[in-house]
Design a protein around this motif. Structure first.
Motif, mmCIF file in Angstrom:
data_model
loop_
_atom_site.group_PDB
_atom_site.id
_atom_site.type_symbol
_atom_site.label_atom_id
_atom_site.label_comp_id
_atom_site.label_asym_id
_atom_site.label_seq_id
_atom_site.Cartn_x
_atom_site.Cartn_y
_atom_site.Cartn_z
ATOM 1 N N ILE A 51 0.850 -1.186 0.000
ATOM 2 C CA ILE A 51 0.000 0.000 0.000
ATOM 3 C C ILE A 51 0.889 1.240 0.000
ATOM 4 C CG2 ILE A 51 -0.230 -0.068 2.533
ATOM 5 C CD1 ILE A 51 -3.087 1.074 2.130
ATOM 6 N N THR A 52 0.570 2.194 -0.868
ATOM 7 C CA THR A 52 1.343 3.429 -0.909
ATOM 8 C C THR A 52 0.863 4.370 0.193
ATOM 9 O OG1 THR A 52 -0.205 4.577 -2.398
ATOM 10 C CG2 THR A 52 1.496 3.203 -3.422
ATOM 11 N N ARG A 53 1.603 5.432 0.384
ATOM 12 C CA ARG A 53 1.207 6.407 1.398
ATOM 13 C C ARG A 53 -0.178 6.985 1.075
ATOM 14 N NH1 ARG A 53 3.366 8.966 5.546
ATOM 15 N NH2 ARG A 53 2.581 11.032 6.088
ATOM 16 N N GLY A 54 -0.466 7.091 -0.206
ATOM 17 C CA GLY A 54 -1.761 7.632 -0.621
ATOM 18 C C GLY A 54 -2.895 6.620 -0.612
ATOM 19 N N GLY A 55 -2.562 5.350 -0.329
ATOM 20 C CA GLY A 55 -3.606 4.344 -0.188
ATOM 21 C C GLY A 55 -3.810 3.433 -1.387
ATOM 22 N N ARG A 56 -2.956 3.548 -2.394
ATOM 23 C CA ARG A 56 -3.093 2.653 -3.542
ATOM 24 C C ARG A 56 -2.570 1.279 -3.150
ATOM 25 N NH1 ARG A 56 -0.457 5.416 -6.985
ATOM 26 N NH2 ARG A 56 1.447 4.188 -7.135
ATOM 27 N N THR A 57 -3.340 0.245 -3.452
ATOM 28 C CA THR A 57 -3.011 -1.111 -3.007
ATOM 29 C C THR A 57 -2.681 -2.039 -4.166
ATOM 30 O OG1 THR A 57 -5.358 -1.737 -3.036
ATOM 31 C CG2 THR A 57 -4.466 -0.910 -0.962
ATOM 32 N N ASN A 58 -1.937 -3.093 -3.810
ATOM 33 C CA ASN A 58 -1.581 -4.122 -4.773
ATOM 34 C C ASN A 58 -1.586 -5.448 -4.020
ATOM 35 O OD1 ASN A 58 -0.469 -5.214 -7.290
ATOM 36 N ND2 ASN A 58 1.387 -5.532 -6.097
ATOM 37 N N TYR A 59 -2.162 -6.494 -4.652
ATOM 38 C CA TYR A 59 -2.283 -7.783 -3.988
ATOM 39 C C TYR A 59 -1.748 -8.910 -4.863
ATOM 40 C CZ TYR A 59 -5.612 -5.490 -0.858
ATOM 41 O OH TYR A 59 -6.211 -4.645 0.055
ATOM 42 N N ALA A 60 -1.229 -9.932 -4.219
ATOM 43 C CA ALA A 60 -0.920 -11.168 -4.922
ATOM 44 C C ALA A 60 -2.236 -11.805 -5.367
ATOM 45 C CB ALA A 60 -0.170 -12.130 -4.005
ATOM 46 N N ASP A 61 -2.214 -12.451 -6.509
ATOM 47 C CA ASP A 61 -3.439 -13.066 -7.025
ATOM 48 C C ASP A 61 -4.028 -14.063 -6.029
ATOM 49 O OD1 ASP A 61 -2.361 -13.206 -10.523
ATOM 50 O OD2 ASP A 61 -3.309 -11.612 -9.362
ATOM 51 N N SER A 62 -3.165 -14.734 -5.296
ATOM 52 C CA SER A 62 -3.621 -15.787 -4.382
ATOM 53 C C SER A 62 -4.430 -15.267 -3.202
ATOM 54 C CB SER A 62 -2.425 -16.586 -3.866
ATOM 55 O OG SER A 62 -1.514 -15.730 -3.188
ATOM 56 N N VAL A 63 -4.356 -13.963 -2.928
ATOM 57 C CA VAL A 63 -5.067 -13.423 -1.759
ATOM 58 C C VAL A 63 -6.135 -12.400 -2.136
ATOM 59 C CG1 VAL A 63 -3.002 -13.788 -0.361
ATOM 60 C CG2 VAL A 63 -3.495 -11.493 -1.268
#
Length: 120
Positions: A51-63
């Motif tokens: 998660i960036t400071r601004g709140g942008r998120t990234n997830y592994a496909d498995s989760v």
């Protein structure tokens, strides 16, 4: 000195939930991206979510769809809400943060890890 301290791991049955927390402390000027990684026995460490400071998120496909990462910038804390846990989620979970110290030096910091065990 900067520290990342994790909490919230434990043993849970499949289908259950856990919430991990990671608090950064010390001589911190600002924190950029924060994230969670995990390492299962005999496997390489892998990204779970960032998660960036601004709140942008990234997830592994498995989760995706099961885990949610969030942060409280005022508390220098990142969270990982884990729902619908599966036995394959069993691993040591590590917190990571890109921190600029009070001396304006940027570096990558890791927590000590917290064990998550999901029983079938």
């Amino acid at each position: 000195q900067v520290q990342l301290v994790e909490s919230g791991g434990g043993l849970v049955q499949a289908g259950g939930s856990l919430r991990l927390s990671c608090a950064a402390s010390g001589s911190i000027f600002s924190i950029n991206a924060m994230g969670w990684y995990r390492q299962a026995p005999g496997k390489q460490r892998e990204l779970v979510a960032t998660i960036t400071r601004g709140g942008r998120t990234n997830y592994a496909d498995s989760v995706k769809g099961r885990f949610t990462i969030s942060r409280d910038n005022a508390k220098n804390t990142v969270y990982l809400q884990m729902n619908s846990l599966k036995p394959e989620d069993t691993a040591v979970y590590y917190c990571n943060a890109d921190i600029i110290t009070a001396h304006l030096i940027g570096d990558d910091y890791w927590g000590q890890g917290t064990q998550v065990t999901v029983s079938s």
